[in-house]
Design a protein around this motif. Structure first.
Motif, PDB file in Angstrom:
ATOM      1  N   ASP A 584       0.872  -1.249   0.040  1.00  0.00           N
ATOM      2  CA  ASP A 584       0.006   0.034   0.103  1.00  0.00           C
ATOM      3  C   ASP A 584       0.829   1.211  -0.017  1.00  0.00           C
ATOM      4  O   ASP A 584       0.202   2.368  -0.027  1.00  0.00           O
ATOM      5  CB  ASP A 584      -0.845   0.165   1.379  1.00  0.00           C
ATOM      6  CG  ASP A 584      -2.254  -0.827   0.916  1.00  0.00           C
ATOM      7  OD1 ASP A 584      -2.540  -1.232  -0.051  1.00  0.00           O
ATOM      8  OD2 ASP A 584      -2.899  -1.253   2.040  1.00  0.00           O
ATOM      9  N   THR A 585       2.192   0.969  -0.040  1.00  0.00           N
ATOM     10  CA  THR A 585       3.203   2.453  -0.018  1.00  0.00           C
ATOM     11  C   THR A 585       2.943   2.748  -1.526  1.00  0.00           C
ATOM     12  O   THR A 585       2.778   2.249  -2.218  1.00  0.00           O
ATOM     13  CB  THR A 585       4.280   1.754   0.162  1.00  0.00           C
ATOM     14  OG1 THR A 585       4.905   1.122  -0.797  1.00  0.00           O
ATOM     15  CG2 THR A 585       4.707   1.411   1.461  1.00  0.00           C
ATOM     16  N   PRO A 586       3.075   4.409  -1.425  1.00  0.00           N
ATOM     17  CA  PRO A 586       3.156   4.874  -2.733  1.00  0.00           C
ATOM     18  C   PRO A 586       4.091   4.377  -3.573  1.00  0.00           C
ATOM     19  O   PRO A 586       3.930   4.487  -4.802  1.00  0.00           O
ATOM     20  CB  PRO A 586       3.365   6.399  -2.297  1.00  0.00           C
ATOM     21  CG  PRO A 586       3.075   6.612  -0.932  1.00  0.00           C
ATOM     22  CD  PRO A 586       3.288   5.059  -0.397  1.00  0.00           C
ATOM     23  N   GLU A 587       5.278   3.977  -3.269  1.00  0.00           N
ATOM     24  CA  GLU A 587       6.216   3.647  -4.191  1.00  0.00           C
ATOM     25  C   GLU A 587       5.784   2.354  -5.102  1.00  0.00           C
ATOM     26  O   GLU A 587       5.920   2.284  -6.122  1.00  0.00           O
ATOM     27  CB  GLU A 587       7.702   3.247  -3.348  1.00  0.00           C
ATOM     28  CG  GLU A 587       8.218   4.265  -2.837  1.00  0.00           C
ATOM     29  CD  GLU A 587       7.848   4.817  -1.688  1.00  0.00           C
ATOM     30  OE1 GLU A 587       8.704   5.572  -0.905  1.00  0.00           O
ATOM     31  OE2 GLU A 587       6.796   4.161  -0.909  1.00  0.00           O
ATOM     32  N   ILE A 588       5.270   1.621  -4.123  1.00  0.00           N
ATOM     33  CA  ILE A 588       4.691   0.132  -4.920  1.00  0.00           C
ATOM     34  C   ILE A 588       3.466   0.664  -5.766  1.00  0.00           C
ATOM     35  O   ILE A 588       3.497  -0.108  -6.783  1.00  0.00           O
ATOM     36  CB  ILE A 588       4.328  -0.856  -3.725  1.00  0.00           C
ATOM     37  CG1 ILE A 588       5.707  -1.222  -3.036  1.00  0.00           C
ATOM     38  CG2 ILE A 588       3.802  -2.125  -4.381  1.00  0.00           C
ATOM     39  CD1 ILE A 588       6.719  -1.727  -3.613  1.00  0.00           C
TER      40      ILE A 588
END
Length: 652
Positions: A584-588
């Motif tokens: 759920d991280t912005p990077e992923i």
């Protein structure tokens, strides 16, 4: 229908087909199954047939009647086909289901079908019945293929007023029952089985809700057996590796095709640690699998080569790329390009001849260094493999074409018993699901929201509903005449519910499922399957589910490719407490959306309205019995139920 393709020497029903094969190929291997030591044991056609006769007599002693429904709850194994043919030989009807089925499905099927006897793979399957509160007033006897705790099984069964019998005891008894007189009794009974008598009742896998009992007759299967030799060049004595659920209509038909060819069946499991050693032991010439299996095998090979790294991996990537380009050029030179509009074939030849000549030496080197070694992992003698039960991803198809393994995509539906088309192994064309089976007629008709607007056939290249007719079309849905009427049309045409188009050469391309069509609030009709297939082959995505009915835009549930995501996070030092948090991280989210944007674009043939605007990642892979059916098809209604909260976030 091609009348010249019909083998008129085949008998009128399945037991007589087995009898004919036992007479033609008495010493050929009919089945190969593992013994207690884990090694394969071969059973000849003569031995198999004699055992079937004994079982037929044993079933008669259990008072099984002609036309009676008998449940058969088991995965693929030697005993399944013995029980199947034993029942069919006395005119009984088996009602099969797999071990991955939920208790409520099994109890519903047994109850609705009025089964007095049920055959179970083991006590675990029996307990789905004994532990249930469902009413099954007709069920009196349970037969178990395996049982580790007979005392417990009998105790639980007694509470439901069930008698428990071991299949091994039935087999032992069967050996004592076959005499010249009793053999004649069974064989005379075989002659009395009408081609239009039910052979089986296969309940649909429940991708849209309550299963429906599809009544399939002896004629439905024999019609396909009569023409299969004109498509598949299987020789007597050749072997099939059987890994699919045998209760499903695709693998079921293959079992009967095997009788027709005089070929053998070796039973394995669709998991690499079991299947790969079995390839080495059996060295099969033929095999069937679902798209997920072929995708998994291809990814397994690529993963192993990537792990090897260095020059070995670089050489592998290079030659697979060469193989794919060579296959493309060869298709053009040899007339294997799928055409949706008529044009002269020599134009394809001109386009492909120069790269074909230039790539030929490199392809030959790749055969020596790479392709042959990969094929040897599958026993080294595979003539062709068949993919059915869902859409084959383009990248997966291209991989097998690159390494020189013929993967023949086919198409069918349970109600058609099931084969409607398959790529011809003599000249397989990618981009379609093959030629129409000679025993069937297929047409494409115009539709709106899944309802035909005309029964007139559309020309090649036009998308519409796939309609089929022929001797392989089901008798109907058990005890549901109104449902039968809803799919059967004038002239015996059956509405498959699938969307597709015909090529100018008489092949079929499937584009989606009519009931799966998503309609956005702007009125745009979108087929999610094509988008999902495209996304499932991207770097960071394992499985995608496209959603958006009555919404302004499309969203997607994504099961990320876990190992790839974890490796990316490690390489880029992305902080996270857990995998669930990581996805759920912005990077992923960003790298997955980047994957999606690259694939779902105008340059790849997708419309603006098919763009994915928002995603939600799901940590656990989809599994059979939960989000997937037994043939590993996505059960959309289950996904909608299980992930309703996650889905809601896509339009918040």
């Amino acid at each position: 229908m091609n009348k010249n393709a019909i083998d008129t020497t085949l008998p009128k029903n399945l037991p007589l087909l087995l009898k004919q094969s036992a007479e033609r190929y008495p010493e050929m291997v009919c089945q190969a199954a593992k013994g207690s030591d884990g090694k394969f044991v071969n059973y000849s056609y003569k031995d198999f047939y004699n055992t079937v006769l004994g079982l037929a007599l044993a079933f008669k002693q259990l008072n099984v009647k002609k036309g009676e429904n008998v449940a058969l709850i088991s995965d693929n194994r030697r005993e399944w086909l013995l029980a199947d043919m034993g029942l069919l030989s006395i005119g009984a009807v088996d009602v099969p289901r797999g071990c991955d089925s939920m208790a409520r499905e099994i109890t519903y099927i047994i109850s609705f079908s009025g089964c007095r006897i049920a055959i179970f793979e083991n006590e675990k399957q029996l307990y789905k019945v004994t532990d249930s509160d469902a009413e099954m007033p007709d069920l009196k006897t349970a037969i178990l293929f395996d049982c580790d705790n007979m005392a417990e099984a009998e105790e639980k069964a007694k509470a439901k007023n069930l008698e428990v019998i071991l299949f091994s005891d039935l087999l032992a008894k069967a050996e004592t029952l076959v005499t010249p007189e009793s053999k004649k009794e069974i064989e005379d009974g075989m002659e009395a089985i009408d081609p239009n008598d039910n052979a089986t009742m296969i309940y649909t896998s429940g991708t849209t809700g309550t299963p429906k009992g599809v009544m399939l007759t002896h004629r439905n299967y024999i019609a396909q057996c009569e023409v299969v030799k004109s498509i598949l060049p299987v020789q007597p004595g050749e072997m099939w590796l059987s890994v699919l659920p045998v209760w499903h209509s695709f693998e079921r038909a293959i079992q009967y095709f095997s009788f027709t060819f005089g070929s053998g069946l070796a039973y394995s499991k669709p998991v690499a640690p079991i299947m790969l050693p079995d390839f080495a032991a059996i060295k099969p010439q033929w095999m069937c699998g679902v798209p997920r299996l072929w995708d998994s095998l291809a990814k397994g090979v690529i993963k192993a080569m990537k792990k090897a790294g260095g020059v070995k991996y670089a050489m592998f990537r290079f030659f697979v790329s060469v193989g794919a380009k060579y296959a493309w050029a060869k298709d053009h030179v040899t007339g294997r390009v799928t055409r949706f509009k008529k044009y002269p074939r020599f134009l394809d030849f001109i386009k492909g001849i120069i790269p074909f000549i230039l790539l030929w030496p490199l392809h030959g080197l790749g055969e020596l260094l790479v392709y042959k070694k990969v094929r040897e992992k599958m026993g080294g003698q595979i003539k062709a493999a068949i993919s059915g039960g869902g859409a084959l991803q383009k990248e997966t198809d291209n991989f097998y074409r690159a390494i020189g393994l013929k993967l023949l995509e086919g198409y069918g539906i349970t109600e058609c018993a099931p084969v409607l088309s398959v790529r011809n192994p003599r000249y397989p064309r990618p981009g379609c699901v093959g030629e129409i089976f000679p025993c069937a007629d297929v047409k494409i008709v115009a539709e709106k929201n899944g309802i035909p607007t005309s029964l007139d056939p559309l020309p090649p290249g036009k998308t519409g509903l796939v309609f089929a007719k022929g001797d392989q079309i089901m008798k109907g849905y058990y005890k549901q005449p109104e449902l039968t009427e809803s799919v059967m049309y004038e002239g015996g045409w059956f509405n498959t519910g699938d969307l597709g188009m015909l090529t100018v050469d008489g092949e079929i391309k499937i584009t989606g499922r009519a009931k799966d069509t998503i309609v956005l609030v702007g009125g745009e009709n979108i087929e999610p399957l094509a988008i999902e297939i495209a996304l499932n082959s991207t770097t960071y995505i394992d499985t995608a589910v496209i959603l958006g009915q009555d919404q302004k835009y499309l969203g997607a549930l994504i099961v990320p490719a876990k190992e790839t995501i974890m490796a990316y996070a490690k390489e880029n030092n992305i902080p996270h407490a857990s995998y669930n948090e990581l996805i759920d991280t912005p990077e992923i989210t960003s790298i997955i959306m980047n994957d999606i944007s690259k694939r779902i674009s105008a340059s790849n043939g997708f419309r603006t309205c098919e763009k994915i605007f928002k995603i939600k990642c799901i940590p656990e892979p989809f599994t059979v019995g939960k989000e997937l059916s037994a043939k590993q098809e996505l059960m959309r209604y289950k996904v909608n139920e299980l992930y309703k909260d996650e889905i809601a976030t896509l339009w918040m």
